[in-house]
Design a protein around this motif. Structure first.
Motif, PDB file in Angstrom:
ATOM      1  N   PRO A   1       0.706  -1.328  -0.252  1.00 19.84           N
ATOM      2  CA  PRO A   1      -0.379   0.041   0.033  1.00 19.84           C
ATOM      3  C   PRO A   1       0.835   1.193   0.438  1.00 19.84           C
ATOM      4  CG  PRO A   1      -0.892  -1.591   0.800  1.00 19.84           C
ATOM      5  CD  PRO A   1       0.051  -2.354   1.023  1.00 19.84           C
ATOM      6  N   GLU A   2       1.659   1.074   0.822  1.00 16.55           N
ATOM      7  CA  GLU A   2       2.941   2.666   0.866  1.00 16.55           C
ATOM      8  C   GLU A   2       3.636   2.602  -0.148  1.00 16.55           C
ATOM      9  OE1 GLU A   2       5.459  -0.689   3.149  1.00 16.55           O
ATOM     10  OE2 GLU A   2       3.389   0.014   3.303  1.00 16.55           O
ATOM     11  N   ASP A   3       3.196   1.349  -0.997  1.00 18.68           N
ATOM     12  CA  ASP A   3       4.739   2.114  -3.224  1.00 18.68           C
ATOM     13  C   ASP A   3       3.531   2.932  -3.155  1.00 18.68           C
ATOM     14  OD1 ASP A   3       6.651   0.385  -2.222  1.00 18.68           O
ATOM     15  OD2 ASP A   3       5.441  -1.134  -3.531  1.00 18.68           O
ATOM     16  N   VAL A   4       1.902   2.948  -3.585  1.00 22.74           N
ATOM     17  CA  VAL A   4       0.617   3.974  -3.775  1.00 22.74           C
ATOM     18  C   VAL A   4       0.774   5.162  -3.927  1.00 22.74           C
ATOM     19  CG1 VAL A   4      -1.474   3.342  -4.864  1.00 22.74           C
ATOM     20  CG2 VAL A   4      -0.337   1.475  -4.694  1.00 22.74           C
ATOM     21  N   GLU A   5       1.314   6.076  -4.370  1.00 16.85           N
ATOM     22  CA  GLU A   5       1.616   7.725  -4.380  1.00 16.85           C
ATOM     23  C   GLU A   5       0.356   8.289  -4.435  1.00 16.85           C
ATOM     24  OE1 GLU A   5       5.379   9.154  -6.091  1.00 16.85           O
ATOM     25  OE2 GLU A   5       6.603   7.415  -5.305  1.00 16.85           O
ATOM     26  N   ALA A   6      -0.015   8.062  -5.567  1.00 12.48           N
ATOM     27  CA  ALA A   6      -1.301   9.106  -5.714  1.00 12.48           C
ATOM     28  C   ALA A   6      -2.101   7.646  -7.004  1.00 12.48           C
ATOM     29  CB  ALA A   6      -0.287  10.604  -6.082  1.00 12.48           C
ATOM     30  N   VAL A   7      -3.134   8.387  -6.681  1.00 15.26           N
ATOM     31  CA  VAL A   7      -4.131   8.239  -7.613  1.00 15.26           C
ATOM     32  C   VAL A   7      -4.688   9.145  -8.627  1.00 15.26           C
ATOM     33  CG1 VAL A   7      -6.684   6.319  -7.950  1.00 15.26           C
ATOM     34  CG2 VAL A   7      -4.398   6.447  -5.948  1.00 15.26           C
ATOM     35  N   SER A   8      -4.939   9.343  -9.701  1.00 16.41           N
ATOM     36  CA  SER A   8      -5.779  10.434 -10.662  1.00 16.41           C
ATOM     37  C   SER A   8      -6.690   9.399 -11.796  1.00 16.41           C
ATOM     38  CB  SER A   8      -5.628  10.914 -11.541  1.00 16.41           C
ATOM     39  OG  SER A   8      -4.273  10.448 -12.377  1.00 16.41           O
ATOM     40  N   ILE A   9      -7.880  10.113 -11.911  1.00 17.56           N
ATOM     41  CA  ILE A   9      -8.153   9.050 -13.365  1.00 17.56           C
ATOM     42  C   ILE A   9      -8.527  10.997 -14.513  1.00 17.56           C
ATOM     43  CG2 ILE A   9     -11.296   8.342 -13.094  1.00 17.56           C
ATOM     44  CD1 ILE A   9     -11.413   7.867 -10.282  1.00 17.56           C
ATOM     45  N   GLN A  10      -8.854   9.563 -15.491  1.00 17.89           N
ATOM     46  CA  GLN A  10      -8.973  10.589 -16.219  1.00 17.89           C
ATOM     47  C   GLN A  10      -9.598  10.011 -17.255  1.00 17.89           C
ATOM     48  OE1 GLN A  10      -5.126  11.525 -17.790  1.00 17.89           O
ATOM     49  NE2 GLN A  10      -5.091  13.204 -16.128  1.00 17.89           N
ATOM     50  N   GLU A  11     -10.984  10.651 -17.939  1.00 21.41           N
ATOM     51  CA  GLU A  11     -11.928   9.775 -18.557  1.00 21.41           C
ATOM     52  C   GLU A  11     -12.497   8.469 -17.843  1.00 21.41           C
ATOM     53  OE1 GLU A  11     -12.011  10.016 -22.391  1.00 21.41           O
ATOM     54  OE2 GLU A  11     -10.808  12.376 -22.379  1.00 21.41           O
ATOM     55  N   ASP A  12     -11.796   7.285 -18.406  1.00 24.54           N
ATOM     56  CA  ASP A  12     -12.422   5.904 -17.818  1.00 24.54           C
ATOM     57  C   ASP A  12     -10.951   5.173 -17.706  1.00 24.54           C
ATOM     58  OD1 ASP A  12     -11.567   5.366 -21.069  1.00 24.54           O
ATOM     59  OD2 ASP A  12     -12.566   3.814 -20.443  1.00 24.54           O
ATOM     60  N   ILE A  13      -9.471   5.953 -17.742  1.00 22.14           N
ATOM     61  CA  ILE A  13      -8.658   5.432 -16.976  1.00 22.14           C
ATOM     62  C   ILE A  13      -8.840   5.644 -15.844  1.00 22.14           C
ATOM     63  CG2 ILE A  13      -5.946   5.052 -17.425  1.00 22.14           C
ATOM     64  CD1 ILE A  13      -7.518   3.657 -19.719  1.00 22.14           C
ATOM     65  N   ILE A  14      -7.493   4.690 -14.490  1.00 16.60           N
ATOM     66  CA  ILE A  14      -6.830   5.436 -13.331  1.00 16.60           C
ATOM     67  C   ILE A  14      -6.056   5.062 -13.538  1.00 16.60           C
ATOM     68  CG2 ILE A  14      -7.090   4.946 -11.179  1.00 16.60           C
ATOM     69  CD1 ILE A  14      -9.377   2.668 -11.991  1.00 16.60           C
ATOM     70  N   TRP A  15      -4.979   6.362 -13.316  1.00 15.28           N
ATOM     71  CA  TRP A  15      -3.556   6.721 -13.400  1.00 15.28           C
ATOM     72  C   TRP A  15      -3.316   6.676 -11.791  1.00 15.28           C
ATOM     73  CZ3 TRP A  15      -0.076   6.877 -17.014  1.00 15.28           C
ATOM     74  CH2 TRP A  15      -1.159   6.886 -19.050  1.00 15.28           C
ATOM     75  N   PHE A  16      -2.356   5.496 -11.554  1.00 19.69           N
ATOM     76  CA  PHE A  16      -1.571   4.953  -9.950  1.00 19.69           C
ATOM     77  C   PHE A  16       0.122   5.310 -10.117  1.00 19.69           C
ATOM     78  CE2 PHE A  16      -5.133   1.564 -10.581  1.00 19.69           C
ATOM     79  CZ  PHE A  16      -5.639   2.175  -9.049  1.00 19.69           C
ATOM     80  N   ARG A  17      -0.241   6.532  -9.687  1.00 17.91           N
ATOM     81  CA  ARG A  17       1.768   7.006  -9.141  1.00 17.91           C
ATOM     82  C   ARG A  17       1.964   6.371  -8.393  1.00 17.91           C
ATOM     83  NH1 ARG A  17       2.258  12.635  -8.276  1.00 17.91           N
ATOM     84  NH2 ARG A  17       2.561  11.662  -5.928  1.00 17.91           N
TER      85      ARG A  17
END
Length: 173
Positions: free
Chosen positions: A49-65
């Motif tokens: 869980p600590e590897d996931v720095e940020a989450v953003s959603i653009q249209e129907d794509i989830i971007w995990f930083r």
């Protein structure tokens, strides 16, 4: 303080059902899904869980930083992976723990008495009931010479069970 709002990102965010948004922003679930995604592509990197720095959603794509960069997953793929993970965890827990066997008749009776009836365009599609830690989608069909017949499927969330009933309603028997 927020000084500007990206309207496209906001629209993308609210187009996803709130139950699914809760899964997306849960870092433990995100780490499991990302690990599952890597496993399906041949690498066996296990994320924490600590590897996931940020989450953003653009249209129907989830971007995990992550520390390695950004990883995209479609919303549909995320839901599919999460459902498979829950099924896998359930199978593992069933093999390690002795659980009470739930019969189809018990599920149908529970659905009729305490389930949520799902309607679409004035037609009853079936029931969704939370029973034994799972959500069941129960379809009710009137058959010739047999009366009402029931079939059910098991899902990890109310949303997915409801979607299953909608998909079944379009199938040709």
């Amino acid at each position: 303080m927020i000084t500007s709002i990206d309207r496209k990102a906001l629209a993308s965010f609210f187009s996803i059902p709130s139950e699914i948004r809760g899964f997306i922003y849960n870092k433990q679930i995100a780490a499991k899904v990302l690990s599952w995604d890597n496993f399906t592509y041949g690498t066996e990197k296990q994320y924490k869980p600590e590897d996931v720095e940020a989450v953003s959603i653009q249209e129907d794509i989830i971007w995990f930083r992550l520390d390695i960069g950004a990883v995209p997953i479609s919303v549909d793929q995320f839901i599919s992976y999460w459902e498979r993970i829950k099924q896998s965890e359930s199978t593992q827990s069933e093999s390690t723990m002795e659980e009470i066997k739930i019969s189809s008749e018990e599920i149908v009776n529970q659905a009729k008495s305490q389930g949520t009836v799902i309607w679409e365009h004035g037609c009853k599609l079936g029931y969704v009931v939370h029973f034994g830690g799972w959500f069941y989608a129960i379809t009710e069909v009137l058959t010739h010479n047999k009366g009402l017949q029931y079939s059910h499927s098991r899902h990890g969330s109310f949303f997915l069970a409801q979607e299953e009933l909608r998909e079944r309603s379009w199938e040709v028997a």
